[in-house]
Write a protein that holds these residues in place. Structure first.
Motif, PDB file in Angstrom:
ATOM      1  N   ALA A  40       0.825  -1.131  -0.202  1.00  0.00           N
ATOM      2  CA  ALA A  40       0.277  -0.091  -0.261  1.00  0.00           C
ATOM      3  C   ALA A  40       1.195   0.785  -0.019  1.00  0.00           C
ATOM      4  O   ALA A  40       2.383   1.190   0.474  1.00  0.00           O
ATOM      5  CB  ALA A  40      -0.859   0.414   1.752  1.00  0.00           C
ATOM      6  N   GLY A  41       0.236   2.140  -1.230  1.00  0.00           N
ATOM      7  CA  GLY A  41       1.400   3.377  -1.155  1.00  0.00           C
ATOM      8  C   GLY A  41       2.762   3.401  -1.262  1.00  0.00           C
ATOM      9  O   GLY A  41       3.462   4.285  -2.257  1.00  0.00           O
ATOM     10  N   ASP A  42       3.222   2.179  -2.054  1.00  0.00           N
ATOM     11  CA  ASP A  42       4.114   2.023  -2.645  1.00  0.00           C
ATOM     12  C   ASP A  42       3.854   2.464  -4.143  1.00  0.00           C
ATOM     13  O   ASP A  42       2.608   1.908  -5.148  1.00  0.00           O
ATOM     14  CB  ASP A  42       5.024   0.654  -3.099  1.00  0.00           C
ATOM     15  CG  ASP A  42       6.062   0.594  -3.774  1.00  0.00           C
ATOM     16  OD1 ASP A  42       6.520   1.658  -4.172  1.00  0.00           O
ATOM     17  OD2 ASP A  42       6.644  -0.831  -2.977  1.00  0.00           O
ATOM     18  N   ALA A  43       4.291   3.433  -4.733  1.00  0.00           N
ATOM     19  CA  ALA A  43       4.479   3.326  -6.634  1.00  0.00           C
ATOM     20  C   ALA A  43       5.002   2.881  -7.740  1.00  0.00           C
ATOM     21  O   ALA A  43       4.844   2.227  -8.634  1.00  0.00           O
ATOM     22  CB  ALA A  43       5.849   4.762  -6.373  1.00  0.00           C
ATOM     23  N   ARG A  44       5.348   1.550  -7.109  1.00  0.00           N
ATOM     24  CA  ARG A  44       6.085   0.235  -7.769  1.00  0.00           C
ATOM     25  C   ARG A  44       4.710  -0.809  -7.972  1.00  0.00           C
ATOM     26  O   ARG A  44       4.036  -1.173  -6.930  1.00  0.00           O
ATOM     27  CB  ARG A  44       6.738  -0.352  -6.968  1.00  0.00           C
ATOM     28  CG  ARG A  44       8.455   0.580  -7.597  1.00  0.00           C
ATOM     29  CD  ARG A  44       9.434  -0.243  -6.245  1.00  0.00           C
ATOM     30  NE  ARG A  44      10.607   0.505  -6.966  1.00  0.00           N
ATOM     31  CZ  ARG A  44      11.548   0.146  -6.447  1.00  0.00           C
ATOM     32  NH1 ARG A  44      12.070  -1.155  -6.471  1.00  0.00           N
ATOM     33  NH2 ARG A  44      12.839   0.954  -6.674  1.00  0.00           N
ATOM     34  N   ILE A  45       4.707  -0.924  -9.578  1.00  0.00           N
ATOM     35  CA  ILE A  45       3.881  -2.000 -10.088  1.00  0.00           C
ATOM     36  C   ILE A  45       4.147  -3.110 -10.663  1.00  0.00           C
ATOM     37  O   ILE A  45       5.084  -2.835 -11.403  1.00  0.00           O
ATOM     38  CB  ILE A  45       3.194  -0.988 -10.375  1.00  0.00           C
ATOM     39  CG1 ILE A  45       1.761   0.231 -10.384  1.00  0.00           C
ATOM     40  CG2 ILE A  45       1.297  -2.410 -11.428  1.00  0.00           C
ATOM     41  CD1 ILE A  45       0.939  -0.180  -8.453  1.00  0.00           C
ATOM     42  N   GLN A  46       3.934  -4.000  -9.946  1.00  0.00           N
ATOM     43  CA  GLN A  46       4.293  -5.778 -11.175  1.00  0.00           C
ATOM     44  C   GLN A  46       2.963  -5.952 -12.149  1.00  0.00           C
ATOM     45  O   GLN A  46       1.765  -5.500 -12.094  1.00  0.00           O
ATOM     46  CB  GLN A  46       4.476  -6.703 -10.485  1.00  0.00           C
ATOM     47  CG  GLN A  46       5.299  -6.002  -8.803  1.00  0.00           C
ATOM     48  CD  GLN A  46       5.710  -7.621  -8.462  1.00  0.00           C
ATOM     49  OE1 GLN A  46       5.014  -8.558  -7.804  1.00  0.00           O
ATOM     50  NE2 GLN A  46       6.584  -7.345  -7.479  1.00  0.00           N
ATOM     51  N   PHE A  47       4.098  -6.694 -13.487  1.00  0.00           N
ATOM     52  CA  PHE A  47       2.975  -6.740 -14.102  1.00  0.00           C
ATOM     53  C   PHE A  47       3.546  -7.840 -14.649  1.00  0.00           C
ATOM     54  O   PHE A  47       4.623  -8.322 -14.368  1.00  0.00           O
ATOM     55  CB  PHE A  47       3.066  -5.421 -15.564  1.00  0.00           C
ATOM     56  CG  PHE A  47       3.943  -5.286 -15.798  1.00  0.00           C
ATOM     57  CD1 PHE A  47       4.608  -5.974 -17.585  1.00  0.00           C
ATOM     58  CD2 PHE A  47       5.362  -4.765 -16.112  1.00  0.00           C
ATOM     59  CE1 PHE A  47       6.061  -6.771 -17.957  1.00  0.00           C
ATOM     60  CE2 PHE A  47       6.476  -4.218 -16.247  1.00  0.00           C
ATOM     61  CZ  PHE A  47       6.909  -5.270 -17.687  1.00  0.00           C
ATOM     62  N   ARG A  48       2.366  -8.527 -15.031  1.00  0.00           N
ATOM     63  CA  ARG A  48       2.535  -9.693 -16.092  1.00  0.00           C
ATOM     64  C   ARG A  48       2.108  -9.880 -17.375  1.00  0.00           C
ATOM     65  O   ARG A  48      -0.059  -9.198 -17.338  1.00  0.00           O
ATOM     66  CB  ARG A  48       1.595 -11.163 -15.306  1.00  0.00           C
ATOM     67  CG  ARG A  48       2.901 -11.313 -13.940  1.00  0.00           C
ATOM     68  CD  ARG A  48       1.983 -12.254 -12.704  1.00  0.00           C
ATOM     69  NE  ARG A  48       1.462 -13.866 -13.944  1.00  0.00           N
ATOM     70  CZ  ARG A  48       2.746 -14.743 -13.372  1.00  0.00           C
ATOM     71  NH1 ARG A  48       3.648 -14.531 -13.136  1.00  0.00           N
ATOM     72  NH2 ARG A  48       2.551 -15.614 -14.923  1.00  0.00           N
TER      73      ARG A  48
END
Length: 65
Positions: A40-48
């Motif tokens: 929560a609150g992290d700007a990092r997003i993982q994608f698949r």
């Protein structure tokens, strides 16, 4: 990924931190994209990105308002 990030969180893609491509998406094939915020609150997003059960690409991006 940039369009999905904007649609999901109203953010633009700041940078690609990591990307690994495992297989190509061939003409006529459909793929699905999944975005996951790990904290929560992290700007990092993982994608698949997947075609059926085959993982085509994965990575981490960072968004900004």
């Amino acid at each position: 990924v940039a369009q999905a990030l904007h649609a999901w969180r109203g953010e633009r893609l700041l940078r690609v931190l990591e990307a690994k491509f495992m297989a190509p998406l061939l003409p006529g094939q459909a793929a699905s994209l999944q975005l996951v915020q790990t904290r929560a609150g992290d700007a990092r997003i993982q994608f698949r990105i997947q075609h059926d059960d085959m993982l085509l690409a994965r990575g981490t991006v960072e968004g900004t308002a």
